[in-house]
Design an enzyme around this catalytic site. Sequence first.
Site, mmCIF file in Angstrom:
data_model
loop_
_atom_site.group_PDB
_atom_site.id
_atom_site.type_symbol
_atom_site.label_atom_id
_atom_site.label_comp_id
_atom_site.label_asym_id
_atom_site.label_seq_id
_atom_site.Cartn_x
_atom_site.Cartn_y
_atom_site.Cartn_z
ATOM 1 N N GLY A 143 18.238 97.258 77.735
ATOM 2 C CA GLY A 143 19.304 97.744 76.808
ATOM 3 C C GLY A 143 18.740 98.913 76.010
ATOM 4 O O GLY A 143 18.043 99.511 76.234
ATOM 5 N N CYS A 144 19.216 98.691 74.792
ATOM 6 C CA CYS A 144 18.897 99.960 73.866
ATOM 7 C C CYS A 144 17.422 99.800 73.422
ATOM 8 O O CYS A 144 16.981 100.903 72.823
ATOM 9 C CB CYS A 144 19.673 99.434 72.480
ATOM 10 S SG CYS A 144 21.661 99.799 72.781
ATOM 11 N N ALA A 145 16.633 98.773 73.705
ATOM 12 C CA ALA A 145 15.273 98.705 73.340
ATOM 13 C C ALA A 145 14.451 99.153 74.584
ATOM 14 O O ALA A 145 13.341 99.501 74.449
ATOM 15 C CB ALA A 145 14.934 97.421 73.187
#
Length: 362
Positions: A143-145
């Site tokens: 995801g965003c990481a």
Amino acid sequence: MSFITSVGVSLPVYELHQKDIKSFIQHIFPRERREVERLLPVFEHASVEKRQFVVPMDWFDKDHTFQDRNDTYVEQALKHSLHAVDDCLKNDTFLQEQIPYEAIDMIIFVSSTGIATPTIDARMMNERPFRDDVKRVPLWGLGCAGGGAGMSRAMEYTKAYPDANVLVVCVELCSLTFQKDDHRKSNFIGAALFGDGISAALVLGEQSPYLTQKRKVVPKMQTASSKLKKEALDVMGWNINNDGFQVVFARSIPSLVESFWKDHVTTFLERNDLSPQNIPFFVAHPGGKKVLQAYEEVLQCSSDKFKHSYDVLKNHGNMSSATVLYVLKKWMEEEQEIGTTSVMAALGPGFSSELIRLEWSS
């Protein structure tokens, strides 16, 4: 050391301005007027002015199966990956001469908004003259990481093989996940924040012969740290249903920045003999306005240190893993002084945190 010598992006052509959001959400979430009016503040307070999508607005008028969505993902992910890589390897803002595709030793492909086997990186290799012995590392579900994690893996590889050249490609087509029949507030938050983004970064080892092609002062990655908060699987991610990916987006994320992330970043800074006061700016993934404000509260610093995070959020929304490279590109386009230290930061599902120490070098 590992040098980030170029960043490229591919901008989808369909743009949605937040001022037009009322008509959009009536398309994507057909509901009674009273309910739409009640939820509009979610969009108005998101600090997003416009976003880009890979599909036109009338695409959302229709129902789409998981297969329809994923077929569109594969087609668009390949097209935009190639555009971002081309922009990265031929970017004359960062490079004196373009880097040949044949120079690439590894491709790290990061995505969480669609699935493909063979993976998109394999398809890319059939469209450009990459060598057939390129190492491929697809990273899914971060995801965003994912942007921070992909850059960390590139750093580790180029430290082990200092003459290596690595491409990190992040592709997130979040618009393809919006679900019309999902009435949960987290779905509205996702639709208010998320856009489609595609980015690519070139990471060179300290003995790469292509370091001579860098045009300006660039960031080198020195150390990195990953941290996972256990028993926090419900904070962020996807539920999978018959229509595709259903967003999970908990209200607790800003408070986790002020607890979990605070512990991580404090320890990371101490180990690197750094303090927020001697870091002039942060290359931070803008999870949203409240997340950026929580960063500032933890670090006791002004919003100026996150100016490009706010700018990217404003003009593109949250593009999951690709976003942090958009922010990095903005900082790299400025003329940074040699020796400037900054930190790349991204949060994602798990609940997880990625941190990288950057130092600008000639």
